[in-house]
Write an enzyme that holds these catalytic residues in place. Structure first.
Site, PDB file in Angstrom:
ATOM      1  N   SER A  22       6.737  42.197  76.572  1.00 23.28           N
ATOM      2  CA  SER A  22       6.300  40.826  76.876  1.00 23.28           C
ATOM      3  C   SER A  22       5.657  40.752  78.257  1.00 23.28           C
ATOM      4  CB  SER A  22       7.477  39.848  76.790  1.00 23.28           C
ATOM      5  OG  SER A  22       8.560  40.295  77.592  1.00 23.28           O
ATOM      6  N   HIS A 155     -11.150  -0.499  61.011  1.00 24.31           N
ATOM      7  CA  HIS A 155     -11.856   0.329  60.006  1.00 24.31           C
ATOM      8  C   HIS A 155     -13.209   0.805  60.532  1.00 24.31           C
ATOM      9  CE1 HIS A 155      -9.003  -1.508  57.054  1.00 24.31           C
ATOM     10  NE2 HIS A 155      -9.183  -2.546  57.853  1.00 24.31           N
ATOM     11  N   SER A 276     -28.480  21.829  74.770  1.00 20.53           N
ATOM     12  CA  SER A 276     -28.594  22.676  73.587  1.00 20.53           C
ATOM     13  C   SER A 276     -29.435  23.894  73.926  1.00 20.53           C
ATOM     14  CB  SER A 276     -29.260  21.870  72.476  1.00 20.53           C
ATOM     15  OG  SER A 276     -29.876  22.721  71.552  1.00 20.53           O
ATOM     16  N   GLU A 289     -15.584  16.660  73.063  1.00 21.96           N
ATOM     17  CA  GLU A 289     -15.370  17.394  71.801  1.00 21.96           C
ATOM     18  C   GLU A 289     -14.311  18.481  71.967  1.00 21.96           C
ATOM     19  OE1 GLU A 289     -19.403  18.130  69.689  1.00 21.96           O
ATOM     20  OE2 GLU A 289     -19.820  17.850  71.816  1.00 21.96           O
ATOM     21  N   TYR A 316      21.127  34.691  70.558  1.00 18.45           N
ATOM     22  CA  TYR A 316      19.813  35.190  70.966  1.00 18.45           C
ATOM     23  C   TYR A 316      19.262  36.136  69.912  1.00 18.45           C
ATOM     24  CZ  TYR A 316      15.978  37.463  73.332  1.00 18.45           C
ATOM     25  OH  TYR A 316      14.727  37.940  73.624  1.00 18.45           O
TER      26      TYR A 316
END
Ligand code: ARG
Length: 458
Positions: A22, A155, A276, A289, A316
């Site tokens: 880890s 809505h 873009s 976004e 554990y």
């Protein structure tokens, strides 16, 4: 051979070593690990479990290891599995066999539970401060634009006029609940697990209360088996994080919609927009976004830890090591998201002309017209029906309601009089002078109250 292998006839197979290490991610816990170890060593010395002199030596060693790590000089080794063994091994390298006394009356199982709790407590405090920052940005925009009117939607259809400030204050409330949830999660994170050992509790006269005080915990855990097997605090944190990301994602969706040509209610600052690679004219709301998109990975982290925990026998299990990457990812994602959204909200420009125009169209005062008839004595349901027929007629005539003549009105109800033309957007707002409503007076009060709440509760 690697440490902790004396029982075995050979070292771990390469892939097994990499699979189980880890250290690539839990090295991030070095500060918490060292802090916990220093408190533990101090306590062992105070209790006479090790000599005060040894405790001093250990603490000095740990402090210098922290400096090595922070100077980028520490060599992390994956054959040492995790942050705990890496630090302990280095300690023994530095101070000799006395280093081996640090792990008296302790297991990595209670050690890692401690580290995670220390880590999360700090993260929660930082995040709560970050949320307050975003709330401040919302209040700032609400204050600067307090006369701006926008359509209130249901809505996603234009419904009734509302103040933009009222809309922004809705997000303030969501974030206020989010802070409450994180603070609640803090209460169950703020529990000190050392003394639990591997599973059964330790056999030395350690001072758990001293450890809790040293490390700034309010309570000690009640059951050693629970303390080493419990990750509820991480699940709770992940769910709090998921809920706030959901709120931010809703805000993000509105920023995307509102900055589109179809709405044009807002302009996102260039500093928070991208272009873009093919269409030179594009200004894209990528930050909004991404906030919306990153909500997905935070939900994923919640599902991840819930699934890891499901079906684990007491106490554990190594599965628990899988609690970390998702947690770190959520903390980082949320921290960055708050930062970016605070900056983005602070710099947004509102297009008041567009918002006004949007409110002028689409019969948004129809409810007010029905209420007008009610005040003249008509039951609401009949008033609703009369105004619905009126709207239908206006639609057929391609007229807005204020473009119809009083004679035309009267064909739908003889209760209509000249004062029907007093029904305006501004009047519609003023009429909603109800606690929690969009009446300008109420919104001003709400804004003041929100500022006070933010100041008082942080
Ligand atoms: N790296 C481990 C974890 O994150 C530390 C505890 C290891 N304990 C053990 N008994 N192998 O959970």
């Amino acid at each position: 051979m690697e440490p902790l292998r004396d029982r075995f006839s050979k070292g771990t197979e390469d892939s097994a070593r990499v699979y189980s290490a880890s250290i690539p991610f839990d090295r991030r816990l070095y500060r918490e690990d060292i802090r916990g170890s220093i408190a533990h060593a101090r306590m062992l010395g105070k209790q006479g479990i090790i000599s005060e002199k040894d405790a001093e030596l250990i603490i000095m060693g740990l402090v210098s290891i922290r400096e090595e790590i922070e100077a980028g000089e520490f060599i992390f080794k994956d054959e040492l599995e995790d942050i705990h063994m890496n630090i302990e091994a280095r300690l023994t390298e530095k101070i000799g066999s006395v280093g081996g006394k640090l792990h008296t009356a302790r297991s990595r199982n209670d050690q890692v539970a401690l580290d995670m709790r220390l880590f999360l407590k700090e993260a929660i405090n930082n995040l709560v401060a970050g949320i307050s920052g975003l709330q401040e940005a919302l209040l700032q925009q609400a204050t600067v634009n307090k006369d701006i009117v926008i359509p209130g939607y249901t809505h996603l259809q234009r419904a009734q006029p509302v103040l933009l400030a009222h809309h922004l204050l809705a997000y303030f409330e969501m974030l206020q609940r989010d802070k409450g949830r994180f603070r609640d999660c803090m209460r169950r994170t703020d529990v000190m697990p050392l003394g639990s050992g591997a599973v059964a509790g330790v056999s030395y006269r350690i001072d758990r209360k001293f450890l809790a005080d040293e490390l700034g915990f309010s309570r000690i855990s009640e059951n050693s088996m629970d303390a080493v097997g419990d990750r509820d605090f991480i699940i709770e944190f992940q769910s709090c994080a998921s809920i706030i990301m959901m709120h931010i994602s809703r805000l993000a969706e509105e920023l995307v919609l509102w900055s589109s040509a179809e709405f044009s209610f807002i302009e996102i600052d260039d500093a928070y927009a991208t272009s873009s690679s093919i269409m030179p004219q594009k200004k894209n709301p990528d930050m909004a976004e991404l906030g919306r998109g990153k909500t997905g990975r935070v939900y994923g982290n919640l599902m991840g830890i819930l699934t890891v925990m499901k079906g684990l026998p007491m106490a554990y299990n190594r599965d628990l090591q899988e609690d970390k990457e998702g947690l770190f990812d959520t903390v980082d994602t949320l921290e960055m998201t708050l930062k970016v959204f605070t900056g983005m909200i602070n710099t947004i420009k509102i297009n008041g002309e567009k918002t006004r125009a949007a409110v002028a169209e689409d019969y948004m005062l129809a409810t007010d017209l029905a209420d007008y008839l009610v005040k003249k004595g008509l039951p609401f349901r009949q008033a609703h029906s009369a105004v619905a027929a009126l709207v239908r007629y206006a639609l057929e005539q391609s007229r807005q309601l204020n473009q119809l003549t009083i004679e035309q009105y009267k064909t739908f109800s003889n209760l209509f009089g000249e004062d029907v033309f007093d029904i305006t957007v501004d009047q519609s707002l003023v009429n909603r002078n109800i606690e929690g409503g969009t009446g300008p007076e109420q919104v001003s009060l709400a804004l003041e109250k929100a500022k006070k709440r933010l100041k008082e509760s942080g």
